[in-house]
Motif scaffolding. Structure first.
Motif, PDB file in Angstrom:
ATOM      1  N   GLN A 228      17.965  37.958  31.955  1.00 20.95           N
ATOM      2  CA  GLN A 228      18.965  39.131  32.548  1.00 20.95           C
ATOM      3  C   GLN A 228      18.289  40.113  33.268  1.00 20.95           C
ATOM      4  O   GLN A 228      17.860  41.145  32.434  1.00 20.95           O
ATOM      5  N   LEU A 229      19.388  41.306  33.350  1.00 24.86           N
ATOM      6  CA  LEU A 229      19.399  42.091  33.993  1.00 24.86           C
ATOM      7  C   LEU A 229      19.832  43.182  32.863  1.00 24.86           C
ATOM      8  O   LEU A 229      21.200  42.679  32.214  1.00 24.86           O
ATOM      9  N   PRO A 230      19.730  43.966  32.343  1.00 21.05           N
ATOM     10  CA  PRO A 230      20.506  44.650  31.008  1.00 21.05           C
ATOM     11  C   PRO A 230      21.091  45.569  31.579  1.00 21.05           C
ATOM     12  O   PRO A 230      21.444  47.015  32.265  1.00 21.05           O
ATOM     13  N   LEU A 231      22.897  45.753  30.855  1.00 19.62           N
ATOM     14  CA  LEU A 231      23.217  46.188  30.149  1.00 19.62           C
ATOM     15  C   LEU A 231      23.184  46.493  29.033  1.00 19.62           C
ATOM     16  O   LEU A 231      23.378  46.026  28.094  1.00 19.62           O
ATOM     17  N   ARG A 232      24.196  48.050  28.677  1.00 23.02           N
ATOM     18  CA  ARG A 232      22.763  47.912  27.344  1.00 23.02           C
ATOM     19  C   ARG A 232      23.662  47.909  26.470  1.00 23.02           C
ATOM     20  O   ARG A 232      23.593  47.982  24.992  1.00 23.02           O
ATOM     21  N   ASN A 233      25.224  47.950  26.452  1.00 28.71           N
ATOM     22  CA  ASN A 233      25.800  47.522  25.457  1.00 28.71           C
ATOM     23  C   ASN A 233      27.469  46.776  26.085  1.00 28.71           C
ATOM     24  O   ASN A 233      27.723  46.505  26.876  1.00 28.71           O
ATOM     25  N   LYS A 234      28.277  46.108  25.392  1.00 24.83           N
ATOM     26  CA  LYS A 234      29.271  46.250  26.036  1.00 24.83           C
ATOM     27  C   LYS A 234      30.537  46.563  26.490  1.00 24.83           C
ATOM     28  O   LYS A 234      31.053  46.106  27.639  1.00 24.83           O
ATOM     29  N   ASP A 235      30.525  47.724  26.440  1.00 24.65           N
ATOM     30  CA  ASP A 235      30.979  49.378  26.799  1.00 24.65           C
ATOM     31  C   ASP A 235      31.086  48.299  28.978  1.00 24.65           C
ATOM     32  O   ASP A 235      31.207  48.470  29.886  1.00 24.65           O
ATOM     33  N   GLU A 236      29.581  48.859  28.681  1.00 22.32           N
ATOM     34  CA  GLU A 236      28.943  48.349  30.451  1.00 22.32           C
ATOM     35  C   GLU A 236      28.841  47.114  30.808  1.00 22.32           C
ATOM     36  O   GLU A 236      29.454  47.160  31.938  1.00 22.32           O
ATOM     37  N   LYS A 237      29.223  46.352  30.067  1.00 22.05           N
ATOM     38  CA  LYS A 237      29.874  45.307  30.342  1.00 22.05           C
ATOM     39  C   LYS A 237      30.255  44.541  31.078  1.00 22.05           C
ATOM     40  O   LYS A 237      31.076  44.318  32.246  1.00 22.05           O
ATOM     41  N   TRP A 238      31.607  45.541  30.099  1.00 25.55           N
ATOM     42  CA  TRP A 238      33.729  45.537  30.581  1.00 25.55           C
ATOM     43  C   TRP A 238      33.463  46.080  31.583  1.00 25.55           C
ATOM     44  O   TRP A 238      34.020  45.413  32.720  1.00 25.55           O
ATOM     45  N   LEU A 239      32.963  47.154  31.742  1.00 24.80           N
ATOM     46  CA  LEU A 239      33.252  47.670  33.136  1.00 24.80           C
ATOM     47  C   LEU A 239      32.302  47.059  34.014  1.00 24.80           C
ATOM     48  O   LEU A 239      32.781  47.712  35.155  1.00 24.80           O
ATOM     49  N   PHE A 240      31.140  46.804  33.885  1.00 20.70           N
ATOM     50  CA  PHE A 240      30.670  46.073  35.040  1.00 20.70           C
ATOM     51  C   PHE A 240      31.702  44.900  35.478  1.00 20.70           C
ATOM     52  O   PHE A 240      31.674  44.472  37.561  1.00 20.70           O
ATOM     53  N   CYS A 241      31.942  44.338  35.314  1.00 19.33           N
ATOM     54  CA  CYS A 241      32.755  43.139  34.996  1.00 19.33           C
ATOM     55  C   CYS A 241      34.187  44.272  36.202  1.00 19.33           C
ATOM     56  O   CYS A 241      34.946  43.556  36.854  1.00 19.33           O
ATOM     57  N   ARG A 242      34.423  44.830  35.133  1.00 18.91           N
ATOM     58  CA  ARG A 242      35.684  46.012  36.272  1.00 18.91           C
ATOM     59  C   ARG A 242      35.001  45.925  37.226  1.00 18.91           C
ATOM     60  O   ARG A 242      36.065  46.461  38.437  1.00 18.91           O
ATOM     61  N   LEU A 243      34.039  46.216  37.767  1.00 20.02           N
ATOM     62  CA  LEU A 243      32.780  47.207  38.919  1.00 20.02           C
ATOM     63  C   LEU A 243      33.949  46.071  39.516  1.00 20.02           C
ATOM     64  O   LEU A 243      33.997  46.199  41.066  1.00 20.02           O
ATOM     65  N   VAL A 244      33.181  44.834  39.475  1.00 19.68           N
ATOM     66  CA  VAL A 244      33.409  43.772  40.197  1.00 19.68           C
ATOM     67  C   VAL A 244      34.179  43.176  40.840  1.00 19.68           C
ATOM     68  O   VAL A 244      34.447  42.178  41.795  1.00 19.68           O
ATOM     69  N   TYR A 245      35.594  43.154  39.213  1.00 18.95           N
ATOM     70  CA  TYR A 245      36.470  42.477  40.208  1.00 18.95           C
ATOM     71  C   TYR A 245      37.789  43.658  41.544  1.00 18.95           C
ATOM     72  O   TYR A 245      37.919  42.799  42.250  1.00 18.95           O
ATOM     73  N   PHE A 246      37.457  44.598  40.735  1.00 19.79           N
ATOM     74  CA  PHE A 246      37.819  45.882  42.042  1.00 19.79           C
ATOM     75  C   PHE A 246      37.271  45.221  43.695  1.00 19.79           C
ATOM     76  O   PHE A 246      38.537  44.982  44.144  1.00 19.79           O
ATOM     77  N   PHE A 247      35.710  44.832  43.795  1.00 19.50           N
ATOM     78  CA  PHE A 247      35.428  44.594  45.231  1.00 19.50           C
ATOM     79  C   PHE A 247      35.832  42.873  45.221  1.00 19.50           C
ATOM     80  O   PHE A 247      36.399  43.258  46.468  1.00 19.50           O
ATOM     81  N   ARG A 248      36.302  42.770  44.304  1.00 20.64           N
ATOM     82  CA  ARG A 248      37.132  40.906  44.391  1.00 20.64           C
ATOM     83  C   ARG A 248      38.757  41.566  44.936  1.00 20.64           C
ATOM     84  O   ARG A 248      38.257  40.433  46.257  1.00 20.64           O
TER      85      ARG A 248
END
Length: 427
Positions: A113-133
């Motif tokens: 899988q592509l790397p996201l360095r920590n939990k914070d980045e994973k939560w923020l990536f979820c928010r980013l995708v949700y924004f586009f959704r």
């Protein structure tokens, strides 16, 4: 090794300073009166509290800025790629390699899988995708691309792990994200949450089960838990589920049968409103028993509104027979229902409500219903106006003012368009 040693050294030094000043302040006030000692203790406690609050605010401010910077970095790094993957400019069945190329990444391995360095980045990536959704940039039919994108970054596994092992706040956030993205979650994780003492966790787990089973598992709405803890959130979720089922061509359940399974009037009102929203006129006859047996005024109002909007004329006799015995607000709802049925057989009911109440609101609504009840109703309205005493003339003044006259007509159909689709309705 050396870092830990330095940290331990500085902690011991701070502890020594703290013990020294504690002894110093204690010895300074030890021989003074108890009033002075209490005042000094309060002052020290206040300063300590202020210091703790200040440090806490600084830490939260630093973390907020860190999260904002990280989100902006992720948006710059992946934003354009995500927008393309979810937009109509791309195909609805992009491959993994095409998604990686759209994100401008170089990943040769197909197993990692592509790397996201920590939990914070994973939560923020979820928010980013949700924004586009939820934005207009996501096109219908691109959910498969979104799922591949999330799988590429290991988001589903991350969210499932947070649901299983995370703190309470993270559990609720993770379940919300899983439901919004409609990702599969292991039933073993859900079954553990169904035993939670938290009503919120239990409710979210049940909805996550429904989403994971493609909206086919609707047993939750037959449970005692739903009856006891039903709220507006449940009504909204159930409405979206029914809309998704209808959009997918699936048959809707008989909501009147569901209503009869429950006891709480507030829960029954939810199903009665949804019968109206989804035009289940065939279920109106089954509401007659509830109408006769219930003493809950809100339930009587909802049944009357449903009969009125769906033009269920067999319920007219039941409404007319019980109209004068109802509370004032319920009388108004029932009169509006009779106007929407528009059979012409209930003219006397409006006159009785006008003559047999002292409530000015009910009297005005009775006149309003007469005014909207066809030519015969308008004729009777004119007769009442001519014979009205001076004190009642004020009710008729609203019908001659061009500004208030615009508000006099009653809506005959419900202001609801189930054909309008949103990202929450999409299958």
């Amino acid at each position: 090794m050396y870092t830990e040693t330095y940290i331990i050294y500085y902690l011991k030094m701070l502890l020594a300073y703290g013990e020294y000043y504690q002894s110093y302040i204690f010895n300074m006030y030890r021989d003074l009166s108890w009033e002075v000692q209490i005042a000094a203790a309060i002052a020290v406690a206040s300063l300590t509290g202020i210091a703790i609050i200040g440090v806490t605010l600084l830490v939260k401010r630093h973390r907020r800025h860190y999260m904002e910077r990280t989100l902006e970095r992720l948006r710059k790094q992946y934003g354009k790629g995500i927008a393309y993957i979810l937009s109509s400019a791309s195909r609805t069945d992009l491959s993994r390699d095409e998604i990686i190329k759209a994100l401008c990444l170089e990943v040769n391995s197909k197993d990692h899988q592509l790397p996201l360095r920590n939990k914070d980045e994973k939560w923020l990536f979820c928010r980013l995708v949700y924004f586009f959704r939820i934005s207009s940039q996501m096109s219908k039919g691109h959910r498969a691309n979104m799922n591949k994108l999330l799988e590429l970054f290991g988001i589903r596994d991350f969210l499932e792990r947070e649901v299983s092992l995370g703190v309470m706040q993270h559990k609720t956030q993770a379940m919300a994200m899983l439901r919004n993205f409609k990702l599969y979650i292991s039933p073993w994780v859900i079954n553990k949450l169904l035993n939670s003492k938290s009503k919120r966790i239990h409710r979210l787990a049940m909805y996550l089960t429904v989403i994971s089973s493609s909206d086919c598992d609707l047993n939750y709405f037959e449970t005692d838990f739903f009856d006891e803890n039903c709220c507006i959130y449940d009504e909204i979720e159930l409405g979206y589920m029914l809309q998704r089922r209808r959009a997918a061509g699936l048959k809707l359940p008989d909501l009147a049968t569901w209503a009869k399974m429950h006891k709480k009037p507030d829960t029954l009102c939810v199903f009665v409103r949804l019968i109206r929203r989804f035009d289940q006129r065939s279920s109106c006859a089954e509401l007659a028993d509830l109408f006769h047996q219930s003493k809950h005024k809100k339930l009587i109002e909802e049944i009357s509104r449903t009969w009125g909007y769906l033009h269920y004329t067999p319920g007219e006799d039941d409404i007319v027979r019980t109209l004068l015995m109802q509370p004032d607000d319920t009388k108004v709802a029932m009169m509006h229902a009779l106007v929407r049925m528009a059979t012409g057989r209930s003219l006397h009911s409006f006159i009785e409500c006008y003559d047999n109440t002292m409530n000015p609101h009910v009297r005005f609504e009775a006149l309003r219903c007469l005014y909207n009840y066809g030519e015969e109703g308008r004729r009777k309205f004119d007769e009442l106006e001519q014979t009205a005493c001076q004190g009642d003339k004020k009710f008729f003044a609203f019908f001659h003012n061009p500004i208030t006259l615009e508000r006099i007509p009653l809506d005959k159909e419900q202001a609801y368009h189930p054909s309008v689709e949103t990202v929450y309705n999409w299958a």
